[in-house]
Design a protein around this motif. Structure first.
Motif, PDB file in Angstrom:
ATOM      1  N   ASP A 191       0.828  -1.211   0.000  1.00  0.00           N
ATOM      2  CA  ASP A 191       0.000   0.000   0.000  1.00  0.00           C
ATOM      3  C   ASP A 191       0.860   1.259   0.000  1.00  0.00           C
ATOM      4  OD1 ASP A 191      -2.276  -1.519  -0.077  1.00  0.00           O
ATOM      5  OD2 ASP A 191      -2.743  -1.295   2.060  1.00  0.00           O
ATOM      6  N   ASP A 192       1.950   1.237   0.787  1.00  0.00           N
ATOM      7  CA  ASP A 192       2.811   2.416   0.858  1.00  0.00           C
ATOM      8  C   ASP A 192       3.563   2.632  -0.456  1.00  0.00           C
ATOM      9  OD1 ASP A 192       1.996   2.936   3.419  1.00  0.00           O
ATOM     10  OD2 ASP A 192       3.701   1.970   4.375  1.00  0.00           O
ATOM     11  N   VAL A 193       3.996   1.537  -1.085  1.00  0.00           N
ATOM     12  CA  VAL A 193       4.656   1.669  -2.390  1.00  0.00           C
ATOM     13  C   VAL A 193       3.695   2.302  -3.392  1.00  0.00           C
ATOM     14  CG1 VAL A 193       5.671   0.410  -4.329  1.00  0.00           C
ATOM     15  CG2 VAL A 193       6.246  -0.254  -1.985  1.00  0.00           C
ATOM     16  N   ASN A 194       2.458   1.826  -3.401  1.00  0.00           N
ATOM     17  CA  ASN A 194       1.460   2.388  -4.307  1.00  0.00           C
ATOM     18  C   ASN A 194       1.130   3.839  -3.974  1.00  0.00           C
ATOM     19  OD1 ASN A 194       0.957   0.343  -6.184  1.00  0.00           O
ATOM     20  ND2 ASN A 194      -0.440  -0.719  -4.810  1.00  0.00           N
ATOM     21  N   ALA A 195       1.208   4.181  -2.689  1.00  0.00           N
ATOM     22  CA  ALA A 195       0.905   5.552  -2.276  1.00  0.00           C
ATOM     23  C   ALA A 195       2.051   6.515  -2.572  1.00  0.00           C
ATOM     24  CB  ALA A 195       0.563   5.591  -0.791  1.00  0.00           C
TER      25      ALA A 195
END
Length: 287
Positions: free
Chosen positions: A148-152
């Motif tokens: 999720d953080d990579v995508n964010a």
């Protein structure tokens, strides 16, 4: 050259819906091996907290792949005892790098814990056993806690400039299947890693090469990281485990390239760039 399992072999995969378990299942079934998926959400009900599910899940299996709980005291020794009593003749245990090294997961780690308890149980089981000790999974960036953080666009971790030789879960599964179905793996402890070490910033650069989207790496403190996980709904004890597990990355202990994939399979481990290509093709990241 290893020999394949005979037609009457049956393998039960404890934790068969997880990162490595489902890949082990897919590879076994592709080889025509009768395979049972045992988990709370699998075809065969299995719950570590409900021992009444253990015996039915193990019944008739000649080999077992075990993805243990990382809780102490470990329930794995009791499961191993049940497996042997049920007729399982071959055990392949998923453990972790550094579990027997004092200080590996921080100064307070004494080299004992649920993984070492599980390893001791399979060693003493009286049947063929193989132990897999992988380092950090590459898949944590594509389907795990960091996705999720990579995508964010921003990944904050307490790893400083430390590096890790991230291992592809496909390699872990390939070694597991070799040990479950072939000869020459009994009594082996395979330390598993990728072929080169990468910092988290380098990992994000590798992903950006394929996706065109560059997430930023933000070094953070351990307390801040743990608190952030809890704020996202991760239980306190699980957040503490993730934080401790990142300590070997920060200190560079996970940077060592291990030889387990080559010893088990006769080939080099898959490179992180190969993992990224496959994960991106499968739609792992938003682009």
């Amino acid at each position: 050259m290893t020999q394949m399992a005979s037609a009457n072999e049956s393998v039960v995969v404890i934790g068969g819906t997880g990162k490595t378990g489902r890949r082990v299942v897919a590879r076994l079934r592709a080889q025509g091996v009768e395979t049972r998926v045992a988990s709370r959400s699998g075809e065969t009900p299995f719950d570590w907290a409900d021992r009444s599910t253990w015996r039915p899940a193990l019944a008739g299996a000649s080999a077992a792949y075990i993805v243990p709980l990382d809780t102490s005291p470990s329930p794995t020794p009791a499961l191993v005892e049940e497996a042997v009593a049920s007729g399982v003749r071959r055990l392949v245990l998923l453990s972790a790098r550094g579990v027997d090294v004092p200080g590996y997961f921080g100064a307070s780690y004494d080299g004992n814990g649920p993984h070492t308890e599980a390893e001791a149980a399979v060693r003493a089981a009286g049947v063929a056993w193989t132990i897999l000790r992988p380092g950090w999974f590459a898949q944590n960036f594509s389907e795990g806690v960091f996705l999720d953080d990579v995508n964010a666009g921003e990944l904050a971790l307490p790893t400083a400039d430390g590096a890790a030789a991230f291992v592809d879960a496909e390699d872990i599964a390939a070694v597991a299947v070799a040990a479950l179905t072939g000869d020459g793996h009994a009594g082996e402890v395979y330390e598993l890693s990728g072929p080169r070490a990468l910092t988290v910033d380098e990992v994000l650069a590798e992903i950006a090469k394929v996706t065109g989207s560059r997430a930023t790496y933000v070094p953070t403190g351990e307390d801040e990281f743990r608190s952030g996980l809890v704020a996202q709904g991760v239980p306190e004890d699980e957040a503490a485990l993730w934080t401790a597990a990142l300590e070997p990355v920060r200190t560079g202990r996970e940077a060592t390239v291990a030889d387990g994939v080559r010893r088990a399979l006769g080939r080099a481990p898959r490179d992180f760039s190969d993992f990224v290509q496959d994960a991106a093709a499968g739609g792992a990241w938003r682009v």
